[in-house]
Design an enzyme around this catalytic site. Structure first.
Site, PDB file in Angstrom:
ATOM      1  N   HIS A  99       0.834  -1.191   0.000  1.00 38.19           N
ATOM      2  CA  HIS A  99       0.000   0.000   0.000  1.00 38.19           C
ATOM      3  C   HIS A  99       0.878   1.253   0.000  1.00 38.19           C
ATOM      4  O   HIS A  99       1.821   1.349   0.779  1.00 38.19           O
ATOM      5  CB  HIS A  99      -0.913  -0.034   1.227  1.00 38.19           C
ATOM      6  CG  HIS A  99      -2.074   0.883   1.140  1.00 38.19           C
ATOM      7  ND1 HIS A  99      -2.803   1.242   2.234  1.00 38.19           N
ATOM      8  CD2 HIS A  99      -2.654   1.517   0.093  1.00 38.19           C
ATOM      9  CE1 HIS A  99      -3.773   2.053   1.877  1.00 38.19           C
ATOM     10  NE2 HIS A  99      -3.701   2.229   0.575  1.00 38.19           N
ATOM     11  N   ASP A 113       8.166   8.211 -20.617  1.00 34.34           N
ATOM     12  CA  ASP A 113       8.514   8.335 -22.026  1.00 34.34           C
ATOM     13  C   ASP A 113      10.019   8.136 -22.194  1.00 34.34           C
ATOM     14  O   ASP A 113      10.757   7.986 -21.209  1.00 34.34           O
ATOM     15  CB  ASP A 113       8.030   9.675 -22.601  1.00 34.34           C
ATOM     16  CG  ASP A 113       8.615  10.896 -21.909  1.00 34.34           C
ATOM     17  OD1 ASP A 113       9.780  10.843 -21.444  1.00 34.34           O
ATOM     18  OD2 ASP A 113       7.914  11.931 -21.851  1.00 34.34           O
ATOM     19  N   HIS A 121       6.579  18.890 -13.378  1.00 32.20           N
ATOM     20  CA  HIS A 121       7.417  17.852 -13.985  1.00 32.20           C
ATOM     21  C   HIS A 121       8.699  17.654 -13.177  1.00 32.20           C
ATOM     22  O   HIS A 121       9.166  16.519 -13.004  1.00 32.20           O
ATOM     23  CB  HIS A 121       7.732  18.227 -15.434  1.00 32.20           C
ATOM     24  CG  HIS A 121       8.462  17.183 -16.201  1.00 32.20           C
ATOM     25  ND1 HIS A 121       7.937  15.941 -16.461  1.00 32.20           N
ATOM     26  CD2 HIS A 121       9.687  17.186 -16.770  1.00 32.20           C
ATOM     27  CE1 HIS A 121       8.803  15.231 -17.160  1.00 32.20           C
ATOM     28  NE2 HIS A 121       9.886  15.965 -17.355  1.00 32.20           N
ATOM     29  N   PHE A 160       5.774  14.841 -21.956  1.00 32.52           N
ATOM     30  CA  PHE A 160       5.163  14.627 -20.641  1.00 32.52           C
ATOM     31  C   PHE A 160       4.328  13.351 -20.554  1.00 32.52           C
ATOM     32  O   PHE A 160       3.356  13.278 -19.806  1.00 32.52           O
ATOM     33  CB  PHE A 160       4.352  15.857 -20.217  1.00 32.52           C
ATOM     34  CG  PHE A 160       5.180  17.105 -20.210  1.00 32.52           C
ATOM     35  CD1 PHE A 160       6.111  17.314 -19.215  1.00 32.52           C
ATOM     36  CD2 PHE A 160       5.055  18.053 -21.213  1.00 32.52           C
ATOM     37  CE1 PHE A 160       6.906  18.454 -19.212  1.00 32.52           C
ATOM     38  CE2 PHE A 160       5.838  19.195 -21.224  1.00 32.52           C
ATOM     39  CZ  PHE A 160       6.771  19.396 -20.218  1.00 32.52           C
ATOM     40  N   SER A 161       4.704  12.328 -21.288  1.00 38.76           N
ATOM     41  CA  SER A 161       4.028  11.026 -21.216  1.00 38.76           C
ATOM     42  C   SER A 161       4.680  10.197 -20.118  1.00 38.76           C
ATOM     43  O   SER A 161       5.410   9.237 -20.370  1.00 38.76           O
ATOM     44  CB  SER A 161       4.095  10.309 -22.570  1.00 38.76           C
ATOM     45  OG  SER A 161       3.302  10.972 -23.514  1.00 38.76           O
ATOM     46  N   ASN A 162       4.418  10.623 -18.898  1.00 43.72           N
ATOM     47  CA  ASN A 162       4.960   9.982 -17.699  1.00 43.72           C
ATOM     48  C   ASN A 162       3.850   9.899 -16.668  1.00 43.72           C
ATOM     49  O   ASN A 162       3.025  10.805 -16.567  1.00 43.72           O
ATOM     50  CB  ASN A 162       6.115  10.809 -17.120  1.00 43.72           C
ATOM     51  CG  ASN A 162       7.185  11.098 -18.142  1.00 43.72           C
ATOM     52  OD1 ASN A 162       7.915  10.210 -18.537  1.00 43.72           O
ATOM     53  ND2 ASN A 162       7.261  12.346 -18.588  1.00 43.72           N
TER      54      ASN A 162
END
Length: 134
Positions: free
Chosen positions: A20, A28, A99, A123-125
């Site tokens: 948990h 990316d 970011h 920003f594909s994170n």
């Protein structure tokens, strides 16, 4: 042979260690991921594999309660944000952070794995926060 969706042994292992509030990231190709034992590099070439495909597959085996996304994705990559939201259940909190803060979270002791994809859109994170299944 394993029957579930995640066939990559490193990703499967990382998911199996989650408790948990532990974290798992999908990134990316450009994200500066630390070179340590938590780095899982899947990138083959530009756009292979795609970020969204890896996220969709990981979500089949991981229970999440919160996700972290870069604030910048709202304006720099609205299409990817829309695709992410389609995969995230309504009861999962989406928290937008800078970011630069995401980069720091990659180093957290709670982070059990940094998955690098071949994604080349900005920003594909995503940082996935684990939940319990009970």
């Amino acid at each position: 042979m394993k029957k579930t969706a995640v066939l990559n042994s490193h990703i499967s292992s990382a998911i199996s260690t989650l408790g948990h509030y532990d974290l798992l990231t999908i990134n990316d190709a450009g994200m500066p991921i630390p070179n340590d034992d938590k780095r899982i590099d899947l990138a083959v070439t530009k756009s292979l594999p795609r970020f969204i495909d890896v996220l969709e597959t990981v979500l089949t085996e991981m229970e999440i309660q919160k996700v972290y996304l870069a604030e910048e994705i709202k304006t720099a990559n609205a299409q990817q944000l829309k695709a992410i939201k389609k995969l995230i259940n309504d009861d999962v909190e989406i928290k937008f952070i800078a970011h630069s803060e995401m980069k720091e979270m990659l180093k957290s002791p709670l982070n059990k794995g940094n998955i690098r994809t071949g994604e080349i859109t900005p920003f594909s994170n995503i940082i996935l926060e684990s939940n319990v299944t009970f």
